[in-house]
Design a protein around this motif. Sequence first.
Motif, short mmCIF file in Angstrom:
data_model
loop_
_atom_site.label_atom_id
_atom_site.label_comp_id
_atom_site.label_asym_id
_atom_site.label_seq_id
_atom_site.Cartn_x
_atom_site.Cartn_y
_atom_site.Cartn_z
N ARG A 77 68.29 20.80 5.04
CA ARG A 77 69.07 21.41 6.20
C ARG A 77 69.05 22.88 6.48
O ARG A 77 69.11 23.49 7.56
CB ARG A 77 70.51 20.96 6.37
N HIS A 78 68.61 23.59 5.36
CA HIS A 78 68.62 24.98 5.46
C HIS A 78 67.26 25.60 6.21
O HIS A 78 67.05 26.64 6.80
CB HIS A 78 68.57 25.79 4.08
N HIS A 79 66.42 24.63 6.29
CA HIS A 79 65.27 24.76 7.10
C HIS A 79 65.34 24.77 8.61
O HIS A 79 64.60 25.61 9.32
CB HIS A 79 63.96 23.75 6.89
N SER A 80 66.24 24.09 9.00
CA SER A 80 66.39 24.01 10.54
C SER A 80 68.06 23.93 10.63
O SER A 80 68.60 23.08 10.26
CB SER A 80 65.88 22.81 11.07
N PRO A 81 68.60 24.75 11.38
CA PRO A 81 69.98 24.24 11.84
C PRO A 81 70.49 23.28 12.57
O PRO A 81 71.52 22.83 12.46
CB PRO A 81 70.40 25.81 12.54
N TRP A 82 69.46 22.71 13.29
CA TRP A 82 69.78 21.57 14.06
C TRP A 82 69.86 20.36 13.22
O TRP A 82 70.27 19.15 13.53
CB TRP A 82 68.53 21.28 15.06
N LEU A 83 69.37 20.66 11.87
CA LEU A 83 69.35 19.01 10.92
C LEU A 83 70.93 18.91 10.86
O LEU A 83 71.37 17.66 10.43
CB LEU A 83 68.64 19.33 9.85
N ASN A 84 71.77 19.93 10.76
CA ASN A 84 73.14 19.66 10.67
C ASN A 84 73.81 18.67 11.57
O ASN A 84 74.57 17.66 11.33
CB ASN A 84 73.95 20.77 10.50
N TYR A 85 73.43 18.98 12.86
CA TYR A 85 73.78 18.16 14.06
C TYR A 85 73.26 16.83 13.64
O TYR A 85 74.01 15.70 14.05
CB TYR A 85 73.51 18.59 15.27
N PHE A 86 71.98 16.42 13.36
CA PHE A 86 71.20 15.45 13.19
C PHE A 86 71.96 14.63 12.12
O PHE A 86 72.42 13.34 12.17
CB PHE A 86 69.88 15.49 12.89
N ARG A 87 72.37 15.22 11.05
CA ARG A 87 72.89 14.85 9.88
C ARG A 87 74.48 14.22 10.04
O ARG A 87 75.08 13.18 10.04
CB ARG A 87 73.25 15.58 8.76
N LEU A 88 75.19 15.08 11.12
CA LEU A 88 76.64 14.51 11.54
C LEU A 88 76.54 13.26 12.37
O LEU A 88 77.35 12.31 12.19
CB LEU A 88 77.02 15.71 12.67
N GLY A 89 75.48 13.12 13.22
CA GLY A 89 75.42 11.68 13.98
C GLY A 89 74.92 10.70 12.95
O GLY A 89 75.38 9.56 13.16
N PHE A 90 74.07 10.81 12.03
CA PHE A 90 73.67 9.82 11.08
C PHE A 90 74.70 9.47 10.28
O PHE A 90 75.09 8.42 10.09
CB PHE A 90 72.38 10.65 10.36
N VAL A 91 75.44 10.44 9.80
CA VAL A 91 76.61 10.04 8.94
C VAL A 91 77.76 9.24 9.96
O VAL A 91 78.19 8.39 9.32
CB VAL A 91 77.44 11.30 8.25
N TYR A 92 77.71 9.62 10.95
CA TYR A 92 79.08 8.81 11.91
C TYR A 92 78.32 7.47 12.17
O TYR A 92 79.26 6.43 12.03
CB TYR A 92 79.02 9.61 13.21
N ALA A 93 77.18 7.45 12.18
CA ALA A 93 76.73 6.08 12.60
C ALA A 93 76.89 5.04 11.20
O ALA A 93 77.07 3.81 11.25
CB ALA A 93 74.95 5.84 12.91
N ILE A 94 76.62 5.85 9.93
CA ILE A 94 76.75 4.83 8.79
C ILE A 94 78.28 4.51 8.66
O ILE A 94 78.48 3.37 8.28
CB ILE A 94 76.00 5.78 7.70
N ILE A 95 78.99 5.40 8.93
CA ILE A 95 80.53 5.07 8.76
C ILE A 95 80.91 4.11 9.79
O ILE A 95 81.50 3.17 9.35
CB ILE A 95 81.29 6.50 8.89
#
Length: 103
Positions: A77-95
């Motif tokens: 995620r430190h390569h792109s700040p947008w990966l945090n948003y993507f990861r947030l949506g990804f984790v929400y879908a998994i939960i």
Amino acid sequence: MSTLQRTRLADFQLKVGRQLHDGFAGSWWRRSSGLIIVLAGFFVGSNFTVHLENITGARTFSALFALLGCEFLALIRHHSPWLNYFRLGFVYAIILEAFKVGS
């Protein structure tokens, strides 16, 4: 040199003009693109678990692989700040998928 006199109406017009300029200057597209990336992460996360379940045949292993994918996103995620948003949506879908499995 300003041609307007310093009145309350002129101050109000300047204030509204600055707010409109700031709104169109960049903050709105950052918010909207962040929301689109969160939704894309949610879409990928919800489809990822379904496809992993079909491949592995067990929901437990699909959750494990989804967790590994989430940790991989956390590592890069430190390569792109947008990966945090993507990861947030990804984790929400998994939960959300975990709540669907539990019911």
